[in-house]
Motif scaffolding. Structure first.
Motif, short mmCIF file in Angstrom:
data_model
loop_
_atom_site.label_atom_id
_atom_site.label_comp_id
_atom_site.label_asym_id
_atom_site.label_seq_id
_atom_site.Cartn_x
_atom_site.Cartn_y
_atom_site.Cartn_z
N VAL A 1 0.87 -1.17 0.01
CA VAL A 1 0.01 -0.01 0.17
C VAL A 1 0.83 1.28 0.08
N ILE A 2 0.44 2.12 -0.75
CA ILE A 2 1.08 3.37 -0.71
C ILE A 2 0.12 4.59 -0.15
N VAL A 3 0.38 5.22 0.79
CA VAL A 3 -0.36 6.33 1.42
C VAL A 3 -0.25 7.76 0.83
N VAL A 4 -1.20 8.41 0.30
CA VAL A 4 -1.08 9.77 -0.31
C VAL A 4 -1.78 10.62 0.44
N ASP A 5 -1.36 11.57 1.04
CA ASP A 5 -1.93 12.62 1.89
C ASP A 5 -1.05 13.57 2.37
N ASP A 6 -1.85 15.08 2.44
CA ASP A 6 -0.78 16.11 2.69
C ASP A 6 -0.51 16.28 4.23
N SER A 7 -1.43 15.44 5.06
CA SER A 7 -0.94 15.74 6.41
C SER A 7 -0.14 14.69 7.05
N ALA A 8 0.99 15.19 7.59
CA ALA A 8 2.29 14.17 8.11
C ALA A 8 1.52 13.26 8.87
N LEU A 9 0.48 13.94 9.81
CA LEU A 9 0.00 13.09 10.91
C LEU A 9 -0.99 11.92 10.23
N VAL A 10 -1.67 12.14 9.36
CA VAL A 10 -2.40 11.00 8.64
C VAL A 10 -1.42 10.02 8.11
N ARG A 11 -0.49 10.59 7.46
CA ARG A 11 0.35 9.55 6.67
C ARG A 11 1.01 8.55 7.75
N SER A 12 1.32 9.21 9.03
CA SER A 12 2.09 8.58 9.78
C SER A 12 1.17 7.51 10.49
N LEU A 13 -0.30 7.74 10.86
CA LEU A 13 -1.40 7.14 11.40
C LEU A 13 -1.62 5.87 10.65
N LEU A 14 -1.68 6.34 9.19
CA LEU A 14 -2.25 5.28 8.25
C LEU A 14 -1.09 4.23 8.07
N SER A 15 0.10 4.52 8.10
CA SER A 15 1.06 3.65 8.00
C SER A 15 1.14 2.69 9.03
N GLU A 16 1.05 3.20 10.15
CA GLU A 16 0.97 2.53 11.42
C GLU A 16 0.07 1.46 11.27
N ILE A 17 -1.19 1.93 11.16
CA ILE A 17 -2.36 1.02 10.96
C ILE A 17 -2.14 0.01 9.89
N ILE A 18 -1.64 0.18 8.91
CA ILE A 18 -1.37 -0.71 7.88
C ILE A 18 -0.36 -1.77 8.24
N ASN A 19 0.76 -1.41 8.85
CA ASN A 19 1.75 -2.21 9.17
C ASN A 19 1.45 -3.12 10.31
N ARG A 20 0.40 -2.93 11.21
CA ARG A 20 0.25 -3.57 12.33
C ARG A 20 -0.52 -4.92 11.75
N GLN A 21 -0.80 -5.09 10.64
CA GLN A 21 -1.75 -6.28 10.14
C GLN A 21 -0.59 -7.08 9.42
N HIS A 22 -1.00 -8.42 9.59
CA HIS A 22 0.01 -9.42 9.36
C HIS A 22 -0.14 -9.78 7.66
N ASP A 23 -1.09 -9.02 7.00
CA ASP A 23 -1.17 -9.30 5.50
C ASP A 23 -1.05 -8.25 4.74
N MET A 24 -0.59 -7.14 5.17
CA MET A 24 -0.26 -5.74 4.31
C MET A 24 0.69 -5.14 4.66
#
Length: 367
Positions: free
Chosen positions: A7-30
């Motif tokens: 997954v690539i996250v595209v967002d102008d908010s550094a906070l949102v990019r960080s949060l989405l990256s963290e949520i995605i990387n917590r998953q075993h399959d993504m």
């Protein structure tokens, strides 16, 4: 077979990019393989990393998410999950994104973004999983109506549907259920129906705040009147009623009339609104006067109730796999024995109109 969803996250908010990256990387399959703060950076990243899914913010600098999405779906179609804001403008833009080919959207809160996104984590990752296996359609590069029509993808409003000329009794009712990919599928059905069509009741899985824009957009394109359902109103021919986001929608009888029931009961099949709730009420109230339509969507919501509709005498159309964005709900409806006909999306409205014009007893037309 165990390759992770990239997954690539595209967002102008550094906070949102960080949060989405963290949520995605917590998953075993993504895994989040990259983030970009604007679409121009994202474009290079997509070329280089070839992701399975991108999450895309609607409002960004240099090029907004909608412009970028339109270019992406023409030149390099891929699964896109929109990250929208819970505003009227956000809802309108999200409808446009779905029209351009985004698979789905997540509505982020305007305040409390950090806590809000964490609360939406399971929804976000579920939708990424769905997007990763969804069928993606390339947007036509030339907007010529004739060329689009030749490929079965109409531009704007299709040619006016031929009137039914009063052949249909007011007791007839059409019930439609849909989820992922459903906003465009519903449009393709409704824009092909005449102004004197029987009443239509619709449940599309959608959160609060977005169904108003959805209904308004459809109303501008259709010959019938399209609106959000309101509790207690009479269900009229020539009208389509959409379940309000976050509420259940069903019908009841009041004498010879159908009446809308909108309530705040708990989710059914994890959904609110739920197709199951609507279809069960149609089975009970309309029986052989009903026609059911199951369109693209993930999961099994509405499949069992659609079988109840068929057992009560309704005639049911189910979208085929090739034309679905996600063949979950249609597949389950077929598996439950709920389908009378399984058809490509663009054939559903003509087949429905043929049945309505036939006017003969549905029981004699079983497959």
């Amino acid at each position: 077979m165990n390759r992770k969803i990239r997954v690539i996250v595209v967002d102008d908010s550094a906070l949102v990019r960080s949060l989405l990256s963290e949520i995605i990387n917590r998953q075993h399959d993504m895994e989040c393989i990259g983030t970009a703060n604007d679409p121009l950076i994202a474009r290079e990243m997509i070329r280089e990393l070839n992701p399975d899914v991108i999450t895309l913010d609607v409002e960004m600098p240099r090029m907004d998410g909608i412009d970028f999405l339109g270019r992406l779906m023409r030149l390099r179609p891929m699964p896109v999950l929109m990250i929208s804001t819970l505003t009227e403008r956000g809802a309108e833009v999200t409808m446009r994104a779905l029209e351009l080919g985004a698979i789905d959207f997540v509505a982020k809160p305007r305040v409390g973004v950090s806590n809000g996104l964490q609360e939406l984590a399971s929804q976000i990752v579920d939708k990424i999983r769905v997007a990763s296996v969804a069928q993606v359609r390339r947007l036509p590069t030339a907007p010529a109506a004739g060329a689009q029509a030749a490929h079965g993808a109409p531009s704007g409003r299709p040619a006016a549907a031929v009137s039914l000329l009063g052949r249909v009794s007011t007791e007839k009712i059409i019930a439609i259920g849909a989820s992922t990919g459903g906003t465009e599928a519903i449009k393709e059905v409704l824009t092909r129906l005449p102004a004197d069509c029987p009443a239509i009741v619709i449940t599309q899985h959608m959160p609060p705040g977005f169904t108003t824009s959805f209904a308004a957009r459809l109303n501008s394109l259709c010959q019938i009147t399209v609106k959000e359902a309101s509790h207690g109103e009479r269900i009229l021919p020539g009208h389509a009623y959409i379940a309000p986001g976050g509420k259940h929608f069903s019908i009841s009888r009041s004498g010879a009339n159908y009446v809308a029931v909108v309530d705040d009961a708990p989710p059914v099949n994890r959904h609110k609104p739920s197709v199951e709730v609507l279809f069960k009420s149609v089975a009970a109230c309309a029986g052989r006067n009903a026609y059911g339509i199951m369109l693209t969507g993930m999961g099994a919501d509405g499949a069992a109730a659609m079988r109840e509709m068929r057992d009560a005498g309704s005639y049911n159309f189910v979208q085929d796999e090739a034309s679905c964005i996600v063949f979950g709900m249609p597949r389950e409806a077929i598996a439950h024995g709920a389908a009378d006909e399984v058809l490509p999306l663009l054939q559903i409205a003509p087949a429905l109109l043929a049945k309505l014009r036939g006017g003969s007893d549905q029981v004699h037309h079983r497959i």
